[in-house]
Design a protein around this motif. Structure first.
Motif, mmCIF file in Angstrom:
data_model
loop_
_atom_site.group_PDB
_atom_site.id
_atom_site.type_symbol
_atom_site.label_atom_id
_atom_site.label_comp_id
_atom_site.label_asym_id
_atom_site.label_seq_id
_atom_site.Cartn_x
_atom_site.Cartn_y
_atom_site.Cartn_z
ATOM 1 N N LEU A 192 -8.854 49.764 12.076
ATOM 2 C CA LEU A 192 -8.651 50.953 12.896
ATOM 3 C C LEU A 192 -7.426 50.805 13.786
ATOM 4 N N PHE A 193 -6.534 49.930 13.439
ATOM 5 C CA PHE A 193 -5.316 49.653 14.204
ATOM 6 C C PHE A 193 -4.520 50.929 14.508
ATOM 7 N N GLY A 194 -3.946 50.977 15.707
ATOM 8 C CA GLY A 194 -2.945 51.989 16.025
ATOM 9 C C GLY A 194 -3.452 53.414 16.065
ATOM 10 N N ASN A 195 -4.597 53.638 16.708
ATOM 11 C CA ASN A 195 -5.085 54.988 16.948
ATOM 12 C C ASN A 195 -5.152 55.215 18.462
ATOM 13 N N LYS A 196 -5.973 56.155 18.890
ATOM 14 C CA LYS A 196 -6.153 56.427 20.316
ATOM 15 C C LYS A 196 -7.621 56.281 20.695
ATOM 16 N N LEU A 197 -8.291 55.348 20.062
ATOM 17 C CA LEU A 197 -9.714 55.141 20.286
ATOM 18 C C LEU A 197 -9.941 54.542 21.670
ATOM 19 N N THR A 198 -11.009 54.985 22.329
ATOM 20 C CA THR A 198 -11.206 54.630 23.732
ATOM 21 C C THR A 198 -12.636 54.183 24.011
ATOM 22 N N GLY A 199 -12.844 53.738 25.249
ATOM 23 C CA GLY A 199 -14.181 53.453 25.745
ATOM 24 C C GLY A 199 -14.701 52.085 25.358
ATOM 25 N N SER A 200 -15.903 51.805 25.823
ATOM 26 C CA SER A 200 -16.578 50.561 25.467
ATOM 27 C C SER A 200 -17.122 50.666 24.052
ATOM 28 N N ILE A 201 -17.196 49.526 23.405
ATOM 29 C CA ILE A 201 -17.742 49.497 22.047
ATOM 30 C C ILE A 201 -19.247 49.284 22.134
ATOM 31 N N ASP A 202 -19.999 50.330 21.826
ATOM 32 C CA ASP A 202 -21.456 50.264 21.865
ATOM 33 C C ASP A 202 -22.056 49.937 20.504
ATOM 34 N N VAL A 203 -21.209 49.862 19.503
ATOM 35 C CA VAL A 203 -21.668 49.518 18.159
ATOM 36 C C VAL A 203 -22.035 48.035 18.128
ATOM 37 N N GLU A 204 -23.198 47.702 17.606
ATOM 38 C CA GLU A 204 -23.580 46.300 17.454
ATOM 39 C C GLU A 204 -22.846 45.728 16.246
ATOM 40 N N LEU A 205 -21.657 45.217 16.495
ATOM 41 C CA LEU A 205 -20.815 44.724 15.407
ATOM 42 C C LEU A 205 -21.492 43.597 14.627
ATOM 43 N N GLY A 206 -22.384 42.885 15.279
ATOM 44 C CA GLY A 206 -23.077 41.791 14.608
ATOM 45 C C GLY A 206 -23.928 42.235 13.436
#
Length: 293
Positions: A192-206
């Motif tokens: 997802l490199f080089g976008n304008k994504l914001t905020g805390s990551i609430d996704v459980e990446l694990g």
């Protein structure tokens, strides 16, 4: 009937059978012709003779009387993808990457139940991504990096249970990561490199237990990286730099044995994972430059 005549009829029946097998429906052929005309087909690098059988057209793969593959990678397509691609109901692989396509992505593309790979990277496609992916249950690869796509990453993308590669880098996507991403347990590459994504990551990446590549660089993420990230033991390629993360301490316990590249704004972690010189061209992923699909 003599043996020679029998043999001649046998050969003729085979030829006729092959000819019939190569035919496609009028609706499938009509879409291909519309695609050719709407993308300056006369100027393609590999042009089509529209009077010839579609089985002879460059990049068109036909099986059992249906188009199953359309590969026009780097073929100088200019213009818009016309509506009607949904008529290619048996399409499995679509590769229109590295062209100059523009405009919105036709919504009926996301109704193709057999599609396995969608590659539209390195074009000028705009608009937003659809919300509903329920019909794409066979999709394994979705690559749309280096376009002009805006809006948010839809929650519905989490329904793509077979997805292995998601690359939406270098667009204008904004907002938070959708919680649904954590359902993609077969995902190996999240870029997802080089976008304008914001905020805390609430996704459980694990929960992305198959993940090998995690590329979130150059967005506006903040807060702490989810602690579950440390459990991703298959990681090989990690890039997190260019964000506003408060802490990446979750990665202190990362024990991936295959980690080859790690790049972040935390120099301690960079040293910990023996950061080498990163090839920045890898961020704009062009390693898919092939014509296999």
């Amino acid at each position: 009937m003599n043996n020679f005549l029998k043999y001649a009829l046998f050969i003729l029946s085979i030829a006729l059978g092959q000819g019939t097998k190569a035919q496609i429906s009028n609706t499938e052929k009509e879409f291909l012709i519309n695609l050719n005309k709407s993308t300056s087909g006369e100027h393609w690098q590999h042009t089509w003779d529209l009077n010839a059988d579609p089985s002879s057209w460059y990049g068109v793969k036909i099986e059992a009387g249906h188009v199953v593959g359309l590969n026009l990678y780097r073929n100088k397509l200019e213009g818009k993808i016309p509506v009607g691609i949904g008529n290619l109901k048996n399409l499995k692989n679509l590769n229109l990457s590295f062209n100059t396509l523009e405009g919105n992505i036709p919504p009926d593309l996301f109704e193709l139940k057999e599609i396995i790979s969608i590659r539209l990277e390195m074009n000028k496609l705009s608009g937003t991504l659809p919300n509903d992916y329920a019909k794409l249950q066979n999709l394994e690869e979705l690559s749309m990096f280096n376009n002009l796509l805006g809006g948010t990453i839809p929650e519905g993308i989490g329904s793509l249970k077979r997805l292995r590669s998601l690359n939406l880098s270098s667009n204008y996507l904004e907002g938070n990561l959708p919680k649904g991403l954590e359902n993609l347990t077969n995902l190996e590459r999240l870029e997802l490199f080089g976008n304008k994504l914001t905020g805390s990551i609430d996704v459980e990446l694990g929960k992305l237990v198959s993940l090998k590549e995690l590329i979130l660089s150059y967005n506006q993420f903040e807060g702490d990286l989810p602690s579950s990230t440390a459990s991703l033991s298959n990681l090989e390629f990690v890039q997190l730099q260019g964000n506003d993360f408060r802490s990446l301490n979750a990665l202190m316990q990362l024990k991936s044995q295959n980690l080859a590249v790690f790049d972040s704004d935390d120099e301690f972690l960079n040293l910990k994972f023996k950061k080498g010189v990163v090839d920045r061209t890898r961020l704009v992923d062009t390693k898919f430059e092939d014509v296999k699909n």
